[in-house]
Design a protein around this motif. Sequence first.
Motif, PDB file in Angstrom:
ATOM      1  N   SER A   1      45.952  38.089  27.337  1.00 32.75           N
ATOM      2  CA  SER A   1      47.242  37.813  27.974  1.00 32.75           C
ATOM      3  C   SER A   1      47.130  36.633  28.923  1.00 32.75           C
ATOM      4  CB  SER A   1      47.739  39.049  28.724  1.00 32.75           C
ATOM      5  OG  SER A   1      46.954  39.261  29.892  1.00 32.75           O
ATOM      6  N   GLU A   2      48.198  36.367  29.645  1.00 35.52           N
ATOM      7  CA  GLU A   2      48.211  35.277  30.613  1.00 35.52           C
ATOM      8  C   GLU A   2      47.635  35.688  31.959  1.00 35.52           C
ATOM      9  OE1 GLU A   2      52.229  33.946  30.746  1.00 35.52           O
ATOM     10  OE2 GLU A   2      52.048  32.768  28.892  1.00 35.52           O
ATOM     11  N   LYS A   3      47.101  36.901  32.033  1.00 30.29           N
ATOM     12  CA  LYS A   3      46.477  37.356  33.274  1.00 30.29           C
ATOM     13  C   LYS A   3      45.288  36.479  33.638  1.00 30.29           C
ATOM     14  CE  LYS A   3      45.263  40.192  36.640  1.00 30.29           C
ATOM     15  NZ  LYS A   3      46.068  40.360  37.874  1.00 30.29           N
ATOM     16  N   VAL A   4      44.497  36.103  32.629  1.00 30.36           N
ATOM     17  CA  VAL A   4      43.312  35.265  32.864  1.00 30.36           C
ATOM     18  C   VAL A   4      43.490  33.935  32.139  1.00 30.36           C
ATOM     19  CG1 VAL A   4      41.787  37.231  33.199  1.00 30.36           C
ATOM     20  CG2 VAL A   4      42.057  36.282  30.913  1.00 30.36           C
ATOM     21  N   SER A   5      42.901  32.885  32.686  1.00 35.45           N
ATOM     22  CA  SER A   5      43.068  31.551  32.094  1.00 35.45           C
ATOM     23  C   SER A   5      42.348  31.419  30.767  1.00 35.45           C
ATOM     24  CB  SER A   5      42.549  30.492  33.068  1.00 35.45           C
ATOM     25  OG  SER A   5      41.173  30.701  33.353  1.00 35.45           O
ATOM     26  N   SER A   6      41.260  32.196  30.577  1.00 30.56           N
ATOM     27  CA  SER A   6      40.505  32.093  29.332  1.00 30.56           C
ATOM     28  C   SER A   6      39.681  33.346  29.123  1.00 30.56           C
ATOM     29  CB  SER A   6      39.580  30.865  29.368  1.00 30.56           C
ATOM     30  OG  SER A   6      38.869  30.733  28.167  1.00 30.56           O
ATOM     31  N   ASN A   7      39.597  33.794  27.883  1.00 26.69           N
ATOM     32  CA  ASN A   7      38.728  34.912  27.520  1.00 26.69           C
ATOM     33  C   ASN A   7      37.387  34.348  27.068  1.00 26.69           C
ATOM     34  OD1 ASN A   7      37.413  37.149  26.525  1.00 26.69           O
ATOM     35  ND2 ASN A   7      38.711  37.346  24.708  1.00 26.69           N
ATOM     36  N   ILE A   8      36.330  34.578  27.858  1.00 24.41           N
ATOM     37  CA  ILE A   8      35.021  34.024  27.522  1.00 24.41           C
ATOM     38  C   ILE A   8      34.051  35.106  27.031  1.00 24.41           C
ATOM     39  CG2 ILE A   8      35.260  32.133  29.168  1.00 24.41           C
ATOM     40  CD1 ILE A   8      33.376  33.710  31.036  1.00 24.41           C
ATOM     41  N   LEU A   9      34.560  36.329  26.806  1.00 24.45           N
ATOM     42  CA  LEU A   9      33.692  37.419  26.355  1.00 24.45           C
ATOM     43  C   LEU A   9      33.500  37.379  24.840  1.00 24.45           C
ATOM     44  CD1 LEU A   9      34.840  40.483  28.500  1.00 24.45           C
ATOM     45  CD2 LEU A   9      33.265  38.632  29.073  1.00 24.45           C
ATOM     46  N   PHE A  10      32.379  37.944  24.400  1.00 26.21           N
ATOM     47  CA  PHE A  10      32.085  38.079  22.981  1.00 26.21           C
ATOM     48  C   PHE A  10      32.430  39.495  22.528  1.00 26.21           C
ATOM     49  CE2 PHE A  10      29.068  35.070  24.862  1.00 26.21           C
ATOM     50  CZ  PHE A  10      29.379  33.932  24.142  1.00 26.21           C
ATOM     51  N   ASN A  11      32.373  39.728  21.230  1.00 19.67           N
ATOM     52  CA  ASN A  11      32.752  41.041  20.696  1.00 19.67           C
ATOM     53  C   ASN A  11      31.896  42.170  21.254  1.00 19.67           C
ATOM     54  OD1 ASN A  11      34.811  39.981  19.124  1.00 19.67           O
ATOM     55  ND2 ASN A  11      33.486  39.677  17.332  1.00 19.67           N
ATOM     56  N   ASP A  12      30.619  41.858  21.516  1.00 20.52           N
ATOM     57  CA  ASP A  12      29.730  42.910  22.018  1.00 20.52           C
ATOM     58  C   ASP A  12      29.553  42.853  23.532  1.00 20.52           C
ATOM     59  OD1 ASP A  12      28.345  40.556  22.103  1.00 20.52           O
ATOM     60  OD2 ASP A  12      26.536  41.297  21.092  1.00 20.52           O
ATOM     61  N   SER A  13      30.450  42.159  24.229  1.00 22.41           N
ATOM     62  CA  SER A  13      30.331  42.044  25.689  1.00 22.41           C
ATOM     63  C   SER A  13      30.842  43.285  26.410  1.00 22.41           C
ATOM     64  CB  SER A  13      31.100  40.815  26.196  1.00 22.41           C
ATOM     65  OG  SER A  13      30.526  39.622  25.733  1.00 22.41           O
ATOM     66  N   ILE A  14      31.652  44.108  25.737  1.00 22.71           N
ATOM     67  CA  ILE A  14      32.169  45.343  26.329  1.00 22.71           C
ATOM     68  C   ILE A  14      31.719  46.512  25.452  1.00 22.71           C
ATOM     69  CG2 ILE A  14      34.220  46.613  27.072  1.00 22.71           C
ATOM     70  CD1 ILE A  14      35.717  44.001  27.323  1.00 22.71           C
ATOM     71  N   TYR A  15      31.062  47.493  26.057  1.00 19.34           N
ATOM     72  CA  TYR A  15      30.574  48.638  25.280  1.00 19.34           C
ATOM     73  C   TYR A  15      30.401  49.842  26.201  1.00 19.34           C
ATOM     74  CZ  TYR A  15      26.180  46.755  27.159  1.00 19.34           C
ATOM     75  OH  TYR A  15      25.208  46.259  27.974  1.00 19.34           O
ATOM     76  N   THR A  16      30.205  50.987  25.608  1.00 15.86           N
ATOM     77  CA  THR A  16      30.019  52.220  26.378  1.00 15.86           C
ATOM     78  C   THR A  16      28.549  52.625  26.378  1.00 15.86           C
ATOM     79  OG1 THR A  16      30.456  53.620  24.446  1.00 15.86           O
ATOM     80  CG2 THR A  16      32.333  53.051  25.839  1.00 15.86           C
ATOM     81  N   LEU A  17      28.202  53.419  27.387  1.00 19.63           N
ATOM     82  CA  LEU A  17      26.842  53.931  27.508  1.00 19.63           C
ATOM     83  C   LEU A  17      26.938  55.312  28.150  1.00 19.63           C
ATOM     84  CD1 LEU A  17      24.005  52.703  26.912  1.00 19.63           C
ATOM     85  CD2 LEU A  17      23.875  52.107  29.331  1.00 19.63           C
ATOM     86  N   THR A  18      26.184  56.258  27.635  1.00 18.76           N
ATOM     87  CA  THR A  18      26.209  57.618  28.180  1.00 18.76           C
ATOM     88  C   THR A  18      25.006  57.833  29.082  1.00 18.76           C
ATOM     89  OG1 THR A  18      27.342  58.464  26.221  1.00 18.76           O
ATOM     90  CG2 THR A  18      26.241  60.076  27.630  1.00 18.76           C
ATOM     91  N   ILE A  19      25.293  58.202  30.346  1.00 19.89           N
ATOM     92  CA  ILE A  19      24.240  58.472  31.325  1.00 19.89           C
ATOM     93  C   ILE A  19      24.573  59.783  32.021  1.00 19.89           C
ATOM     94  CG2 ILE A  19      23.026  57.652  33.382  1.00 19.89           C
ATOM     95  CD1 ILE A  19      23.768  54.825  32.668  1.00 19.89           C
ATOM     96  N   ASP A  20      23.625  60.720  31.997  1.00 19.33           N
ATOM     97  CA  ASP A  20      23.836  62.044  32.615  1.00 19.33           C
ATOM     98  C   ASP A  20      25.119  62.690  32.106  1.00 19.33           C
ATOM     99  OD1 ASP A  20      21.536  61.555  34.036  1.00 19.33           O
ATOM    100  OD2 ASP A  20      22.581  60.925  35.864  1.00 19.33           O
ATOM    101  N   GLU A  21      25.327  62.594  30.818  1.00 16.17           N
ATOM    102  CA  GLU A  21      26.484  63.192  30.137  1.00 16.17           C
ATOM    103  C   GLU A  21      27.816  62.571  30.547  1.00 16.17           C
ATOM    104  OE1 GLU A  21      26.306  67.391  30.697  1.00 16.17           O
ATOM    105  OE2 GLU A  21      24.475  67.624  29.499  1.00 16.17           O
ATOM    106  N   HIS A  22      27.770  61.429  31.228  1.00 18.57           N
ATOM    107  CA  HIS A  22      28.985  60.706  31.589  1.00 18.57           C
ATOM    108  C   HIS A  22      29.030  59.401  30.807  1.00 18.57           C
ATOM    109  CE1 HIS A  22      30.141  63.368  34.881  1.00 18.57           C
ATOM    110  NE2 HIS A  22      28.877  63.295  35.339  1.00 18.57           N
ATOM    111  N   THR A  23      30.208  59.010  30.360  1.00 21.73           N
ATOM    112  CA  THR A  23      30.383  57.751  29.638  1.00 21.73           C
ATOM    113  C   THR A  23      30.846  56.670  30.603  1.00 21.73           C
ATOM    114  OG1 THR A  23      30.950  58.889  27.590  1.00 21.73           O
ATOM    115  CG2 THR A  23      31.593  56.581  27.759  1.00 21.73           C
ATOM    116  N   ILE A  24      30.075  55.622  30.674  1.00 21.95           N
ATOM    117  CA  ILE A  24      30.472  54.481  31.503  1.00 21.95           C
ATOM    118  C   ILE A  24      30.783  53.294  30.581  1.00 21.95           C
ATOM    119  CG2 ILE A  24      29.027  55.265  33.415  1.00 21.95           C
ATOM    120  CD1 ILE A  24      27.132  52.894  32.745  1.00 21.95           C
TER     121      ILE A  24
END
Length: 516
Positions: free
Chosen positions: A79-102
Motif C-alpha cells: 500500500s501507500e503506507k510505505v514508500s517501498s517494499n524491500i522485503l523478500f518472499n522469505d523475509s516474514i515467517y513464523t517460528l514456534t518457541i515454548d509452544e508459542h508462535t512468533i
Amino acid sequence: MKTENEIREMLHKGESISLECKSAAGGVPKSLWDSYSAFANTYGGIILLGIEEKKGSFTITGVNNPQTVISDLWNTLSSEKVSSNILFNDSIYTLTIDEHTIIVIEVPRAERTERPIFLNKNLYGASFRRNGEGDYHCTREQIVSMVRDQQEQGVDGKIIENMMISELNQESIQGYRNIFKLSKPDHVWNKQSDEVFLMKIGAAGRGADCEIHPTAAGLLFFGDFISIMNEFPNFFLDYREHLIDDERWSDRVCSGDATWSGNVFDFYFRIINRLLADVKVPFQLKDGLTRINETPVHKAIREALANALIHSDYNGRRGIVIEKSFRHISIKNPGVFRLNLEDAINGGISDTRNPRIFNMFNLIDIGERSGCGLCNMYNIWEENKFPKPELSEEFNPDRTSLVLDFSISYTTAEEIRGTFSQEPNASTYGQSSRRIFHPNENVGKKWSTEKEVVKISKTAKKVLEILLENPFATAQSISEELDISSRAIEKNFQKLKQLGFIQRIGRTKGGHWEVL
C-alpha cells in the motif's frame, strides 16, 4: 531464516540497533512501521512479533492468528503506507518457541537507490533511522544526503556555471598533467589544451551558456580552498600527526591554512608520504639488481587514502579527518557507504559516490576499479599478522571510519623468538651473521627487569619495537622513521642500555643491537 536458538540468543542480549520486539497482541502494531523504516535506512535488522518486554526482560507471548497478521503485513507493504517494499518472499515467517508462535520479520538495509524508506508519503516527516536507543526521525540533512546518493551518475558531475576554468589552481592542474604524462607519455591528451584536457578527464563540462566551466569534481580536485568553500560550505581536509610524546601534534596539514591550494589533489600528495613513513620495507631485490621499495602494505594505505577522498560526501559535515600515530592510521570522512558494509569488504562491487574524482585518480594509477580494494586490504593485514582493520559507519552526522594498525602483532613470545632466531638474510637485514634474540613478551606495553617493573616513554617503546624488527637499525634510520631528531634517538639508546633492555654487539659501525 533464524533458528530457535538464534532467536533465544538475541533475546538474551536484549533489544539493540538491529533487534526490535513487539507484543502484537492486537494485530500489527502501528509502531512496527517506524522500525521498518529505521532498519531499512540504517543497517537492517529483525523485528519480532509476539515478544512482550517488561523492565528489560522479555516474555514470549506469541501471536494470535499469525497467518492473518502476516497477510496484513504484506497488504500494508503493498500500500501507500510505505514508500517501498524491500522485503523478500522469505523475509516474514513464523517460528514456534515454548509452544508459542512468533513472527520474524527480517528487514534488509535498503539499496541506496531506494533510501530513504519513509511512511505515509511524508519524506521529511516520517523517515526514520536506528540507534542503540531505538527509532528516531531523520534530520533534514540526513534525508537530503540519502536523496543525493540515489543519483546513478554520482554527485560530482554538476557543472559549476558561476565559475570559469581560469579560476582553478593552475599549479595543481600542471602538477596533475605532469604526473599523467609520466604515467602515459604517449597519450594523445598530452597535446591538448588545459580546457580540452579537463573536459576529457571529467573536471570540466559545457554549461547552458555553451561556455566551459568546472564540474564539482574539477572544483574539488583543482580549486582553491575558498572557491571550494563557496560551493561546499562544509569542505575541510585535515591531517594530524602525533609521533612525539607530550605534544598535541608533531605535524599538521589542513586545507584552510593558506599555505597551499587546499584541494583534494594536492592534499593527497602532501600527506601520502607522511602516512607511509613508518611502513616497514624489507630488503628485497627485483631481478637481483633493483631494490623493491613498495610493499602491498604501501599500496593498501594509498588505496585507503584515495578511497576516503573518492567516496566522501563533500556536502556532509566535519570534513575529512586523518590522524596518524606510530604505525596507526585513522581515516574518517563524511558520508556512509552506498553499499552494505559486508558487500564492500567482500569485494567485487564498486559503487562510487564521486565517479569523476575516481576517474581522475585512476588516470594517474591511483585507485582500484574492481571494487576489491577493501577486500585486498583485509587480506594483506591478515597475511602480515596485523590487527584486523576496523571499518565502521556513524550516523547523525553520517561518517565512515577506517582504522589501520600495522604494528607487529605476535600472539606469543615464542612467535617472536622464532622470528628472530632464524638466520637473517638479504631479504631481512642485508646481513648474514646469526644471532638469537629473546625479547620481553609484552612488546610495546610494559617492560620489566628481574628486580622491578620499569616504565619507559612511548618513544623508547617505539625504538624497541624497531630494534626487534631490525637489530641493525641506526639512530639516523630510526630518526627518519619516527620523524624525531637523531640526537633524541641516541639518548633513548643510552637510556635503554642503562636500564638493561638492550646491549650493543660489535663495533659502533657494523655492529647491531640485541634486545635483552
